[in-house]
Design a protein around this motif. Structure first.
Motif, PDB file in Angstrom:
ATOM      1  N   ARG A 235       0.842  -1.215   0.000  1.00  0.00           N
ATOM      2  CA  ARG A 235       0.000   0.000   0.000  1.00  0.00           C
ATOM      3  C   ARG A 235       0.867   1.252   0.000  1.00  0.00           C
ATOM      4  NH1 ARG A 235      -3.130  -2.895   3.819  1.00  0.00           N
ATOM      5  NH2 ARG A 235      -2.172  -1.737   5.542  1.00  0.00           N
ATOM      6  N   VAL A 236       1.883   1.269   0.863  1.00  0.00           N
ATOM      7  CA  VAL A 236       2.754   2.441   0.941  1.00  0.00           C
ATOM      8  C   VAL A 236       3.550   2.610  -0.346  1.00  0.00           C
ATOM      9  CG1 VAL A 236       4.730   3.442   2.151  1.00  0.00           C
ATOM     10  CG2 VAL A 236       2.881   2.367   3.458  1.00  0.00           C
ATOM     11  N   ALA A 237       4.058   1.506  -0.884  1.00  0.00           N
ATOM     12  CA  ALA A 237       4.829   1.582  -2.128  1.00  0.00           C
ATOM     13  C   ALA A 237       3.979   2.123  -3.273  1.00  0.00           C
ATOM     14  CB  ALA A 237       5.389   0.202  -2.475  1.00  0.00           C
ATOM     15  N   GLU A 238       2.735   1.653  -3.366  1.00  0.00           N
ATOM     16  CA  GLU A 238       1.868   2.085  -4.457  1.00  0.00           C
ATOM     17  C   GLU A 238       1.451   3.541  -4.289  1.00  0.00           C
ATOM     18  OE1 GLU A 238      -1.556   0.172  -7.255  1.00  0.00           O
ATOM     19  OE2 GLU A 238      -1.390  -0.558  -5.186  1.00  0.00           O
ATOM     20  N   ALA A 239       1.215   3.964  -3.057  1.00  0.00           N
ATOM     21  CA  ALA A 239       0.774   5.336  -2.816  1.00  0.00           C
ATOM     22  C   ALA A 239       1.881   6.357  -3.027  1.00  0.00           C
ATOM     23  CB  ALA A 239       0.227   5.458  -1.392  1.00  0.00           C
ATOM     24  N   THR A 240       3.134   5.926  -2.853  1.00  0.00           N
ATOM     25  CA  THR A 240       4.244   6.884  -2.885  1.00  0.00           C
ATOM     26  C   THR A 240       5.170   6.732  -4.093  1.00  0.00           C
ATOM     27  OG1 THR A 240       5.693   5.430  -1.585  1.00  0.00           O
ATOM     28  CG2 THR A 240       4.251   6.936  -0.367  1.00  0.00           C
ATOM     29  N   GLY A 241       5.114   5.583  -4.769  1.00  0.00           N
ATOM     30  CA  GLY A 241       6.022   5.342  -5.888  1.00  0.00           C
ATOM     31  C   GLY A 241       7.447   5.071  -5.466  1.00  0.00           C
ATOM     32  N   CYS A 242       7.644   4.696  -4.206  1.00  0.00           N
ATOM     33  CA  CYS A 242       8.994   4.489  -3.680  1.00  0.00           C
ATOM     34  C   CYS A 242       9.523   3.106  -4.055  1.00  0.00           C
ATOM     35  CB  CYS A 242       8.965   4.631  -2.162  1.00  0.00           C
ATOM     36  SG  CYS A 242      10.584   4.630  -1.397  1.00  0.00           S
ATOM     37  N   ARG A 243      10.767   3.039  -4.494  1.00  0.00           N
ATOM     38  CA  ARG A 243      11.429   1.754  -4.735  1.00  0.00           C
ATOM     39  C   ARG A 243      11.559   1.030  -3.397  1.00  0.00           C
ATOM     40  NH1 ARG A 243      17.114   0.969  -5.296  1.00  0.00           N
ATOM     41  NH2 ARG A 243      17.301   3.233  -5.466  1.00  0.00           N
ATOM     42  N   THR A 244      11.049  -0.201  -3.331  1.00  0.00           N
ATOM     43  CA  THR A 244      10.788  -0.849  -2.053  1.00  0.00           C
ATOM     44  C   THR A 244      11.383  -2.246  -2.014  1.00  0.00           C
ATOM     45  OG1 THR A 244       8.748   0.414  -1.772  1.00  0.00           O
ATOM     46  CG2 THR A 244       8.938  -1.642  -0.512  1.00  0.00           C
ATOM     47  N   GLN A 245      11.935  -2.601  -0.852  1.00  0.00           N
ATOM     48  CA  GLN A 245      12.539  -3.909  -0.633  1.00  0.00           C
ATOM     49  C   GLN A 245      11.976  -4.519   0.636  1.00  0.00           C
ATOM     50  OE1 GLN A 245      14.618  -5.098  -2.841  1.00  0.00           O
ATOM     51  NE2 GLN A 245      15.781  -6.746  -1.894  1.00  0.00           N
ATOM     52  N   ILE A 246      11.461  -5.746   0.536  1.00  0.00           N
ATOM     53  CA  ILE A 246      11.014  -6.488   1.711  1.00  0.00           C
ATOM     54  C   ILE A 246      12.179  -7.342   2.200  1.00  0.00           C
ATOM     55  CG2 ILE A 246       9.422  -8.221   2.601  1.00  0.00           C
ATOM     56  CD1 ILE A 246       7.376  -7.243   0.566  1.00  0.00           C
ATOM     57  N   SER A 247      12.569  -7.119   3.436  1.00  0.00           N
ATOM     58  CA  SER A 247      13.756  -7.777   3.978  1.00  0.00           C
ATOM     59  C   SER A 247      13.454  -9.206   4.413  1.00  0.00           C
ATOM     60  CB  SER A 247      14.275  -6.989   5.192  1.00  0.00           C
ATOM     61  OG  SER A 247      14.680  -5.697   4.816  1.00  0.00           O
ATOM     62  N   HIS A 248      14.425 -10.074   4.190  1.00  0.00           N
ATOM     63  CA  HIS A 248      14.412 -11.491   4.596  1.00  0.00           C
ATOM     64  C   HIS A 248      13.001 -12.067   4.596  1.00  0.00           C
ATOM     65  CE1 HIS A 248      13.788  -9.307   8.356  1.00  0.00           C
ATOM     66  NE2 HIS A 248      15.069  -8.973   8.422  1.00  0.00           N
ATOM     67  N   LEU A 249      12.458 -12.253   3.420  1.00  0.00           N
ATOM     68  CA  LEU A 249      11.082 -12.733   3.268  1.00  0.00           C
ATOM     69  C   LEU A 249      11.001 -14.215   3.620  1.00  0.00           C
ATOM     70  CD1 LEU A 249       8.161 -12.312   2.466  1.00  0.00           C
ATOM     71  CD2 LEU A 249       8.827 -12.709   0.084  1.00  0.00           C
ATOM     72  N   ILE A 250      10.399 -14.502   4.758  1.00  0.00           N
ATOM     73  CA  ILE A 250      10.227 -15.873   5.254  1.00  0.00           C
ATOM     74  C   ILE A 250       8.910 -15.945   6.022  1.00  0.00           C
ATOM     75  CG2 ILE A 250      12.631 -16.636   5.346  1.00  0.00           C
ATOM     76  CD1 ILE A 250      10.907 -15.241   8.440  1.00  0.00           C
ATOM     77  N   ALA A 251       8.545 -17.148   6.436  1.00  0.00           N
ATOM     78  CA  ALA A 251       7.387 -17.329   7.321  1.00  0.00           C
ATOM     79  C   ALA A 251       7.838 -18.126   8.536  1.00  0.00           C
ATOM     80  CB  ALA A 251       6.261 -18.058   6.601  1.00  0.00           C
ATOM     81  N   VAL A 252       7.472 -17.665   9.710  1.00  0.00           N
ATOM     82  CA  VAL A 252       7.906 -18.270  10.969  1.00  0.00           C
ATOM     83  C   VAL A 252       6.793 -19.138  11.545  1.00  0.00           C
ATOM     84  CG1 VAL A 252       8.598 -17.791  13.340  1.00  0.00           C
ATOM     85  CG2 VAL A 252       9.505 -16.391  11.474  1.00  0.00           C
ATOM     86  N   GLY A 253       7.155 -20.332  11.935  1.00  0.00           N
ATOM     87  CA  GLY A 253       6.196 -21.243  12.566  1.00  0.00           C
ATOM     88  C   GLY A 253       5.567 -22.190  11.565  1.00  0.00           C
ATOM     89  N   ARG A 254       5.544 -23.473  11.925  1.00  0.00           N
ATOM     90  CA  ARG A 254       5.042 -24.504  11.007  1.00  0.00           C
ATOM     91  C   ARG A 254       3.631 -24.188  10.509  1.00  0.00           C
ATOM     92  NH1 ARG A 254       6.207 -29.798   9.712  1.00  0.00           N
ATOM     93  NH2 ARG A 254       8.033 -29.721  11.077  1.00  0.00           N
ATOM     94  N   ARG A 255       2.797 -23.612  11.365  1.00  0.00           N
ATOM     95  CA  ARG A 255       1.421 -23.346  10.941  1.00  0.00           C
ATOM     96  C   ARG A 255       1.342 -22.272   9.854  1.00  0.00           C
ATOM     97  NH1 ARG A 255       0.379 -20.938  16.825  1.00  0.00           N
ATOM     98  NH2 ARG A 255       0.659 -18.703  16.484  1.00  0.00           N
TER      99      ARG A 255
END
Length: 523
Positions: A235-255
């Motif tokens: 949402r923030v990236a689309e509203a502002t046009g800022c070049r954006t990076q999501i850091s260490h994209l993972i999911a925590v916990g088996r569920r």
């Protein structure tokens, strides 16, 4: 005469072009030529036959802000092939220094491994000057960290920024960007950033976008609310046009396993709409963070001192225990990796191993040592990791630090990624056929440099800086383990930074030719 000729290696140049057998000529710290250079005269020749020759690894996600001042030789990083680090990630940083330095050092305890390092600066310019004077072995670029901005202007309380405070934060951010910062980072799981509203993030993003720089996000949640956290970024990236990076994209916990694929679908849809968003990852199934990150946001309000005082209240502890009943990970997944005290039998053991009452042990440690208690936390899926590694919009970032096992930064049982991230990637995923060589090199070099906005790094192209790694694909591998992490890798034959050989056949030669890279000022 060419200064150095790297002869006969399998060149993967970082652009994504097919690998080819070629020579690389280096003069004056820059790539002079790449191709069949038989007959060229050189002051020195490095025979690279049987080895891969590629650009030095550009580590877009690191926390070496202070460890490079403690030990500028950058042993754990340069020995694995890292030639450029982007510091200031996860909202954790050391500038600007406004008000109480002790409170800021407490908030940045994850970075502050050597108490003897003095904070002799007030702003990014002063810090980068100190870093340049230290003459690091690797190149360094810096993000502006959100914690010093918010803590310095607003403090550590749970409240929204006023319009005047937002203006001041954006002004300080713009000053740092003008001084050469590569962008901004936030870390929405760390106090006081847990209290930052989306309006604040958007205002900062617009400031970053106006300079064409990068906004890197340690998102609000990597567990049960991962997808909501990714949606906030988008949402923030689309509203502002800022070049954006999501850091260490993972999911925590088996569920939560499998949610990473859905997060990547959200990212793909955003990219299809023209949003410049990508992600980074490291090739491990466990992370590293302050143990205090597990506390609910309300328990961290007021800063580290207030948090530690609060944990002396039995009622507060009972409330936290109740909230911890539904943690994605169990205490057997969480290992204490470092405490700032000599406590035999604590570091390197899981919280569950330390006592039957894991919650009580965790609360006691944070109450005593605050944000300086580090943990290694597992509970991740290999399938999720492979999905991120294979995605075309992702790059590699170690999330580690430049450590020296012989110095203060070598204490404890750190995450092995600081010593073996890149060798592990090539050993476990390229040599085994899971990932192609050329694309993996690109993710570690040219693509990583492009995300950071570093135009002079990451490619073996004539005219660019001569940061180079020579490694044997059939031998490269990490030797660092969770139990014994302070071990250098195998198979790295040579590492060059700005044309100087820093590592040769596993030996650090003592050279420290790294440069401090300032955006808009030459790199």
């Amino acid at each position: 005469m060419t200064d150095l000729l790297i002869a006969g290696g399998l060149v993967a140049d970082g652009t994504g072009a097919p690998e080819r057998t070629a020579d690389v000529a280096i003069s004056g710290g820059r790539i002079e030529a790449v191709g069949d250079l038989a007959g060229r005269t050189a002051a020195r020749v490095l025979d690279a036959s049987g080895s891969v020759v590629c650009p030095g690894f550009v580590d877009v996600h690191t926390h070496s802000d202070l460890t490079l001042l403690s030990s500028p030789s950058a042993h754990s990083k340069v020995r694995q092939g890292v030639t450029t680090e982007l510091i200031g990630n996860c909202g954790l940083g050391v500038t600007p220094v406004l008000g109480d330095i002790a409170a800021l050092r407490g908030a940045a305890g994850y970075l502050d491994l050597d108490p003897s390092v003095a904070w002799d600066w007030a702003d990014l310019t002063g810090y980068l000057d100190v870093l340049a004077a230290a003459r690091p072995a690797v190149n360094v670029a810096s993000l502006v960290a959100h914690i010093p901005l918010r803590a310095g202007v607003i403090g550590f309380d749970d409240r929204a920024a006023s319009p005047a405070e937002l203006d001041r934060m954006c002004g300080l951010l713009d000053d740092a960007l003008s001084a050469g910062a590569a962008g901004l980072s936030t870390g929405l799981m760390y106090a006081p950033l847990t209290f930052a509203r989306e309006e604040e993030l958007a205002a900062l993003a617009r400031t970053v976008a106006a300079r064409g720089r990068l906004f890197s996000w340690h998102i609000r949640d990597y567990g049960d609310h991962l997808l909501d956290a990714v949606r906030e970024v988008l949402r923030v990236a689309e509203a502002t046009g800022c070049r954006t990076q999501i850091s260490h994209l993972i999911a925590v916990g088996r569920r939560n396993w499998g949610k990473v694929a859905r997060a990547l679908e959200l990212i793909d849809a955003a990219r299809d709409r023209g949003i410049d968003v990508a992600a980074d990852v490291y090739p491990y199934l466990a992370g590293n963070a302050p143990l205090s990150q597990l506390l609910p946001a309300w328990a961290q309000a007021g800063g580290e001192e207030a948090m530690r005082h609060r944990l002396a209240d039995p009622g507060v502890r009972d409330r936290i225990r109740e909230e911890w009943r539904d943690l994605p990970n169990g205490w057997s997944d969480i290992t204490v990796s470092r405490i700032p005290a000599d406590r035999p039998g604590v570091e390197g053991r899981t919280v569950a191993d330390l006592a039957d009452d894991g919650a009580g042990v965790a609360l006691d440690l944070v109450a005593e040592f605050g944000n300086a208690v580090m943990m290694v936390a597992g509970g991740r899926s290999e399938e999720d990791l492979l999905a991120v590694l294979r995605h075309p919009a992702t790059v590699i970032g170690s999330d580690g630090q430049a450590l020296d096992p012989e110095g203060p930064t070598g204490a404890g049982v750190p995450h092995p990624r600081s010593y073996g991230c890149y060798p592990r990637l090539f050993a476990d995923h390229v040599r085994t056929g899971r990932l192609p060589l050329v694309e993996t090199v690109r993710k570690c070099t040219g693509a990583a440099a492009a995300r950071a906005g570093l135009t002079d790094r990451g490619e073996l192209v004539p005219g660019k800086a001569a940061d180079v790694v020579v490694f044997e694909l059939d031998r490269i591998g990490d030797r660092a383990t969770y139990a014994d992490p302070q071990r250098y890798p195998d198979g790295v034959r040579a590492v060059l930074v700005n044309g100087k050989i820093v590592v040769q056949d596993g030996t650090h030669l003592g050279e420290r030719p790294g440069a401090v890279l300032r955006a808009g000022q030459g790199d």
